[in-house]
Design a protein around this motif. Sequence first.
Motif, PDB file in Angstrom:
ATOM      1  N   ALA A   1       2.051   1.855  -1.041  1.00 19.47           N
ATOM      2  CA  ALA A   1       0.808   2.076  -0.287  1.00 19.47           C
ATOM      3  C   ALA A   1      -0.302   2.492  -1.242  1.00 19.47           C
ATOM      4  N   GLY A   2      -0.255   1.922  -2.450  1.00 22.69           N
ATOM      5  CA  GLY A   2      -1.214   2.351  -3.464  1.00 22.69           C
ATOM      6  C   GLY A   2      -2.273   1.312  -3.781  1.00 22.69           C
ATOM      7  N   GLY A   3      -2.400   0.291  -2.933  1.00 22.44           N
ATOM      8  CA  GLY A   3      -3.380  -0.763  -3.202  1.00 22.44           C
ATOM      9  C   GLY A   3      -4.784  -0.348  -2.789  1.00 22.44           C
ATOM     10  N   CYS A   4      -5.769  -1.148  -3.242  1.00 21.56           N
ATOM     11  CA  CYS A   4      -7.149  -0.813  -2.876  1.00 21.56           C
ATOM     12  C   CYS A   4      -7.743  -1.842  -1.920  1.00 21.56           C
TER      13      CYS A   4
ATOM     14  N   MET B   1      -9.686  -7.721   0.930  1.00 24.18           N
ATOM     15  CA  MET B   1     -10.255  -7.534   2.262  1.00 24.18           C
ATOM     16  C   MET B   1     -11.743  -7.227   2.182  1.00 24.18           C
TER      17      MET B   1
ATOM     18  N   LYS C   1      -6.897  -0.980   2.905  1.00 27.55           N
ATOM     19  CA  LYS C   1      -6.559  -1.425   4.277  1.00 27.55           C
ATOM     20  C   LYS C   1      -5.493  -0.567   4.943  1.00 27.55           C
ATOM     21  N   GLN C   2      -4.578   0.059   4.152  1.00 30.26           N
ATOM     22  CA  GLN C   2      -3.542   0.898   4.777  1.00 30.26           C
ATOM     23  C   GLN C   2      -4.138   2.135   5.460  1.00 30.26           C
TER      24      GLN C   2
ATOM     25  N   GLY D   1       1.461   3.280  -8.689  1.00 31.90           N
ATOM     26  CA  GLY D   1       1.097   2.761 -10.010  1.00 31.90           C
ATOM     27  C   GLY D   1      -0.095   1.830  -9.891  1.00 31.90           C
ATOM     28  N   VAL D   2      -0.510   1.247 -11.015  1.00 31.92           N
ATOM     29  CA  VAL D   2      -1.708   0.400 -10.974  1.00 31.92           C
ATOM     30  C   VAL D   2      -1.425  -0.993 -10.402  1.00 31.92           C
ATOM     31  N   THR D   3      -0.153  -1.361 -10.298  1.00 37.32           N
ATOM     32  CA  THR D   3       0.188  -2.613  -9.610  1.00 37.32           C
ATOM     33  C   THR D   3       1.257  -2.307  -8.555  1.00 37.32           C
ATOM     34  N   ARG D   4       1.434  -3.263  -7.664  1.00 37.88           N
ATOM     35  CA  ARG D   4       2.419  -3.071  -6.596  1.00 37.88           C
ATOM     36  C   ARG D   4       3.814  -2.843  -7.176  1.00 37.88           C
TER      37      ARG D   4
ATOM     38  N   SER E   1       4.138   0.625  -8.373  1.00 38.70           N
ATOM     39  CA  SER E   1       4.250   1.574  -7.251  1.00 38.70           C
ATOM     40  C   SER E   1       5.672   1.584  -6.700  1.00 38.70           C
TER      41      SER E   1
ATOM     42  N   ASP F   1       5.942  -3.403   2.714  1.00 39.58           N
ATOM     43  CA  ASP F   1       4.525  -3.108   2.474  1.00 39.58           C
ATOM     44  C   ASP F   1       3.972  -2.187   3.552  1.00 39.58           C
TER      45      ASP F   1
ATOM     46  N   VAL G   1       1.202  -2.122   4.629  1.00 38.42           N
ATOM     47  CA  VAL G   1       0.179  -2.812   5.414  1.00 38.42           C
ATOM     48  C   VAL G   1       0.765  -3.870   6.363  1.00 38.42           C
TER      49      VAL G   1
ATOM     50  N   LYS H   1       0.453  -9.276   6.719  1.00 35.02           N
ATOM     51  CA  LYS H   1      -0.268  -8.117   6.180  1.00 35.02           C
ATOM     52  C   LYS H   1      -1.748  -8.457   6.144  1.00 35.02           C
TER      53      LYS H   1
HETATM   54  N1  LIG Z   1      -1.154  -0.836  -7.165  1.00 38.42           N
HETATM   55  C1  LIG Z   1      -0.697  -1.144  -5.972  1.00 38.42           C
HETATM   56  C2  LIG Z   1      -1.116  -2.322  -5.306  1.00 38.42           C
HETATM   57  C3  LIG Z   1      -0.629  -2.591  -4.017  1.00 38.42           C
HETATM   58  N2  LIG Z   1       0.213  -1.717  -3.438  1.00 38.42           N
HETATM   59  C4  LIG Z   1       0.665  -1.938  -2.045  1.00 38.42           C
HETATM   60  O1  LIG Z   1       1.369  -3.154  -1.929  1.00 38.42           O
HETATM   61  C5  LIG Z   1       1.261  -3.648  -0.613  1.00 38.42           C
HETATM   62  C6  LIG Z   1       0.927  -5.124  -0.579  1.00 38.42           C
HETATM   63  O2  LIG Z   1      -0.232  -5.315  -1.322  1.00 38.42           O
HETATM   64  P1  LIG Z   1      -1.510  -6.088  -0.835  1.00 38.42           P
HETATM   65  O3  LIG Z   1      -1.405  -6.588   0.523  1.00 38.42           O
HETATM   66  O4  LIG Z   1      -1.834  -7.074  -1.877  1.00 38.42           O
HETATM   67  O5  LIG Z   1      -2.575  -4.903  -0.800  1.00 38.42           O
HETATM   68  P2  LIG Z   1      -3.697  -4.557  -1.854  1.00 38.42           P
HETATM   69  O6  LIG Z   1      -3.121  -4.557  -3.241  1.00 38.42           O
HETATM   70  O7  LIG Z   1      -4.301  -3.292  -1.373  1.00 38.42           O
HETATM   71  O8  LIG Z   1      -4.710  -5.766  -1.674  1.00 38.42           O
HETATM   72  P3  LIG Z   1      -5.531  -6.508  -2.804  1.00 38.42           P
HETATM   73  O9  LIG Z   1      -4.516  -7.272  -3.626  1.00 38.42           O
HETATM   74  O10 LIG Z   1      -6.445  -7.396  -2.044  1.00 38.42           O
HETATM   75  O11 LIG Z   1      -6.271  -5.463  -3.600  1.00 38.42           O
HETATM   76  C7  LIG Z   1       0.203  -2.785   0.093  1.00 38.42           C
HETATM   77  O12 LIG Z   1       0.831  -1.908   0.996  1.00 38.42           O
HETATM   78  C8  LIG Z   1      -0.468  -2.069  -1.048  1.00 38.42           C
HETATM   79  O13 LIG Z   1      -0.994  -0.797  -0.683  1.00 38.42           O
HETATM   80  C9  LIG Z   1       0.652  -0.582  -4.119  1.00 38.42           C
HETATM   81  O14 LIG Z   1       1.447   0.202  -3.593  1.00 38.42           O
HETATM   82  N3  LIG Z   1       0.181  -0.316  -5.376  1.00 38.42           N
END
Ligand SMILES: Nc1ccn([C@@H]2O[C@H](COP(=O)(O)OP(=O)(O)OP(=O)(O)O)[C@@H](O)[C@H]2O)c(=O)n1
Length: 261
Positions: free
Chosen positions: A51-54, A58, A64-65, A121-124, A127, A154, A156, A261
Amino acid sequence: MEPRPRCSPAEPGRCLSGPRASGPATSVSRLGAAVAELGSCPFAVAAVLPAGGCGERMGVPTPKQFCPVLERPLISYTLQALERVPWIKDIVVAVTGENMEAMESIIRKYGHKRISLAEAGVTRHRSIFNGLKALVEHQPDSELTKPEVVVIHDAVRPFVEEDVLLRVVTAAKEHGAAGAIRPLVSTVISPSADGCLDHSLERDKHRASEMPQAFLFDVIYEAYQQCSDYDLEFGTECLQLALKYCHTKAKLVEGSPDLWK
Ligand SMILES: Nc1ccn([C@@H]2O[C@H](COP(=O)(O)OP(=O)(O)OP(=O)(O)O)[C@@H](O)[C@H]2O)c(=O)n1
Ligand SMILES: O=C(CO)[C@H](O)[C@H](O)COP(=O)(O)O
């Protein structure tokens, strides 16, 4: 075809076990029947929620979370959908330091249970890896223990049902890894460097990989420990990590249309 029950956002998904269960599960294995009857699972299951995305794609300032749906943050529905499954013993949510307080206040406000927080973390992938580490690296104030099977879902994707969770967990126990899939809505095409069509893929031979996914904990943890920085930065598929680094071929489980999502 039997009509699917309607899911309202405040009541995401059907529940096979617990007080709302309506008889034995017929769509899942003997394990499913045992879960429906006992309300528990014969092996330990935990979940990790990245749940670390931005929410860059969107295009709104709030990730979005945390966007409100009927005045309640989206992630609260996803947590509710998981915590109403009694056989998931721990739910680890990976959140950025910046949003940690907001997440804690959501947990308090909506009375969420069995939740632990990890640093995103900085990527999914990073995280998810941090969430997995939280399940094995014992912190002084943590009661988390290593599960046999871990669900990755996820934050989201709020409309996840116990039925699909059980099917991916059952398949992961047997095959080492499993994930929900859906038929492709659009055909996938491959462009060439000049921006023209190179080729298109035969739609019927491909599937969209959705969530939830589940893994034997040792398989996915080993895969994350072995994988390259490139995988952690640019990879989008946990099932692929299990295949590449642990030679574990994931079982694919047909998901419902509301896993978006
Ligand atoms: N550094 C990150 C990037 C994503 N996520 C999580 O991975 C899930 C799926 O990612 P996505 O739908 O792509 O969300 P975002 O990364 O927030 O969207 P975007 O790629 O458009 O920035 C989400 O619950 C998002 O919060 C995460 O935990 N850490
Ligand atoms: O596609 C997926 C299947 O593994 C995941 O659902 C995930 O949502 C991918 O996230 P991102 O688009 O941020 O890489």
